[in-house]
Design a protein around this motif. Sequence first.
Motif, PDB file in Angstrom:
ATOM      1  N   ARG A   1      57.225  79.579  70.687  1.00 10.53           N
ATOM      2  CA  ARG A   1      57.753  80.320  69.940  1.00 10.53           C
ATOM      3  C   ARG A   1      57.728  80.360  68.170  1.00 10.53           C
ATOM      4  N   ILE A   2      57.574  81.541  67.397  1.00 11.20           N
ATOM      5  CA  ILE A   2      56.789  81.044  66.020  1.00 11.20           C
ATOM      6  C   ILE A   2      58.137  81.561  65.380  1.00 11.20           C
ATOM      7  N   GLU A   3      58.989  81.221  63.970  1.00 11.81           N
ATOM      8  CA  GLU A   3      59.990  81.472  63.571  1.00 11.81           C
ATOM      9  C   GLU A   3      60.375  81.451  62.097  1.00 11.81           C
ATOM     10  N   TYR A   4      60.498  82.034  61.528  1.00 13.47           N
ATOM     11  CA  TYR A   4      61.014  80.991  60.066  1.00 13.47           C
ATOM     12  C   TYR A   4      62.131  79.757  60.020  1.00 13.47           C
ATOM     13  N   LEU A   5      61.237  79.046  59.153  1.00 14.57           N
ATOM     14  CA  LEU A   5      62.144  78.054  59.011  1.00 14.57           C
ATOM     15  C   LEU A   5      63.691  78.652  58.430  1.00 14.57           C
ATOM     16  N   ASN A   6      64.619  77.881  59.510  1.00 10.95           N
ATOM     17  CA  ASN A   6      66.498  78.151  59.247  1.00 10.95           C
ATOM     18  C   ASN A   6      66.671  76.694  58.221  1.00 10.95           C
ATOM     19  N   ARG A   7      66.499  76.835  57.154  1.00 10.49           N
ATOM     20  CA  ARG A   7      66.993  75.275  56.152  1.00 10.49           C
ATOM     21  C   ARG A   7      68.242  74.806  56.369  1.00 10.49           C
ATOM     22  N   SER A   8      69.313  75.520  57.076  1.00  7.28           N
ATOM     23  CA  SER A   8      70.302  74.871  57.348  1.00  7.28           C
ATOM     24  C   SER A   8      70.448  74.086  58.514  1.00  7.28           C
ATOM     25  N   HIS A   9      69.556  74.959  59.923  1.00  2.65           N
ATOM     26  CA  HIS A   9      69.271  73.983  60.742  1.00  2.65           C
ATOM     27  C   HIS A   9      69.327  72.396  60.323  1.00  2.65           C
ATOM     28  N   THR A  10      70.193  71.114  61.314  1.00  2.80           N
ATOM     29  CA  THR A  10      69.962  70.520  61.659  1.00  2.80           C
ATOM     30  C   THR A  10      68.051  69.259  61.482  1.00  2.80           C
ATOM     31  N   ARG A  11      67.506  70.513  62.106  1.00  4.47           N
ATOM     32  CA  ARG A  11      66.184  69.670  62.124  1.00  4.47           C
ATOM     33  C   ARG A  11      65.481  69.434  60.288  1.00  4.47           C
ATOM     34  N   MET A  12      66.003  69.846  59.853  1.00  2.30           N
ATOM     35  CA  MET A  12      65.339  70.190  58.546  1.00  2.30           C
ATOM     36  C   MET A  12      65.350  68.125  58.095  1.00  2.30           C
TER      37      MET A  12
ATOM     38  N   TYR B   1      61.829  67.085  58.880  1.00  2.00           N
ATOM     39  CA  TYR B   1      60.938  67.468  57.407  1.00  2.00           C
ATOM     40  C   TYR B   1      61.095  66.397  56.024  1.00  2.00           C
ATOM     41  N   LEU B   2      62.729  66.624  56.001  1.00  2.00           N
ATOM     42  CA  LEU B   2      62.670  65.533  54.611  1.00  2.00           C
ATOM     43  C   LEU B   2      62.265  64.332  54.278  1.00  2.00           C
ATOM     44  N   ASP B   3      62.600  64.088  55.886  1.00  8.63           N
ATOM     45  CA  ASP B   3      61.709  62.318  56.614  1.00  8.63           C
ATOM     46  C   ASP B   3      60.317  62.651  55.238  1.00  8.63           C
ATOM     47  N   GLN B   4      59.920  63.150  55.588  1.00  4.53           N
ATOM     48  CA  GLN B   4      58.644  63.514  55.136  1.00  4.53           C
ATOM     49  C   GLN B   4      57.854  63.847  54.149  1.00  4.53           C
ATOM     50  N   ILE B   5      58.719  64.840  53.828  1.00  2.02           N
ATOM     51  CA  ILE B   5      57.945  65.670  53.093  1.00  2.02           C
ATOM     52  C   ILE B   5      59.473  66.555  51.576  1.00  2.02           C
ATOM     53  N   GLN B   6      58.756  66.816  50.514  1.00  2.00           N
ATOM     54  CA  GLN B   6      60.133  67.537  49.226  1.00  2.00           C
ATOM     55  C   GLN B   6      58.870  68.986  50.102  1.00  2.00           C
ATOM     56  N   LEU B   7      60.561  70.278  50.396  1.00  2.00           N
ATOM     57  CA  LEU B   7      59.831  71.158  50.316  1.00  2.00           C
ATOM     58  C   LEU B   7      60.180  71.948  49.319  1.00  2.00           C
ATOM     59  N   ASP B   8      60.053  72.722  48.507  1.00  2.00           N
ATOM     60  CA  ASP B   8      60.086  73.795  47.381  1.00  2.00           C
ATOM     61  C   ASP B   8      61.041  74.766  47.611  1.00  2.00           C
ATOM     62  N   SER B   9      61.624  74.515  46.992  1.00  2.00           N
ATOM     63  CA  SER B   9      62.481  76.106  46.973  1.00  2.00           C
ATOM     64  C   SER B   9      63.714  75.631  48.145  1.00  2.00           C
ATOM     65  N   ILE B  10      64.054  74.856  47.957  1.00  2.00           N
ATOM     66  CA  ILE B  10      65.674  74.297  48.717  1.00  2.00           C
ATOM     67  C   ILE B  10      66.843  75.281  48.616  1.00  2.00           C
TER      68      ILE B  10
END
Length: 81
Positions: A58-69, A72-81
């Motif tokens: 599957r391919i889907e838009y990032l859900n920024r409220s998901h615990t999976r975040m 990502y945040l351990d590795q990179i700085q996401l803009d516009s969070i």
Amino acid sequence: MSREDFKALPLQKKIQTLYADGLFVVSIRYYGYKVNLYLLGDDYIEVFYNHKLDRIERIEYLNRSHTRMKFYLDQIQLDSI
């Protein structure tokens, strides 16, 4: 391309669009998946690859409220969070 247009594409076209126009950001392991994060325009998109079945499921838009975040945040700085 709008979100609605991208969501309406068949899986193969989504893959082609991301590889042609998207920017790979990072990859994480999440349960049975390798999840690749891409930036397409101003949106982050996740690609869920099942390595046991050797296919993109599957391919889907990032859900920024998901615990999976946190992965990502351990590795990179996401803009516009």
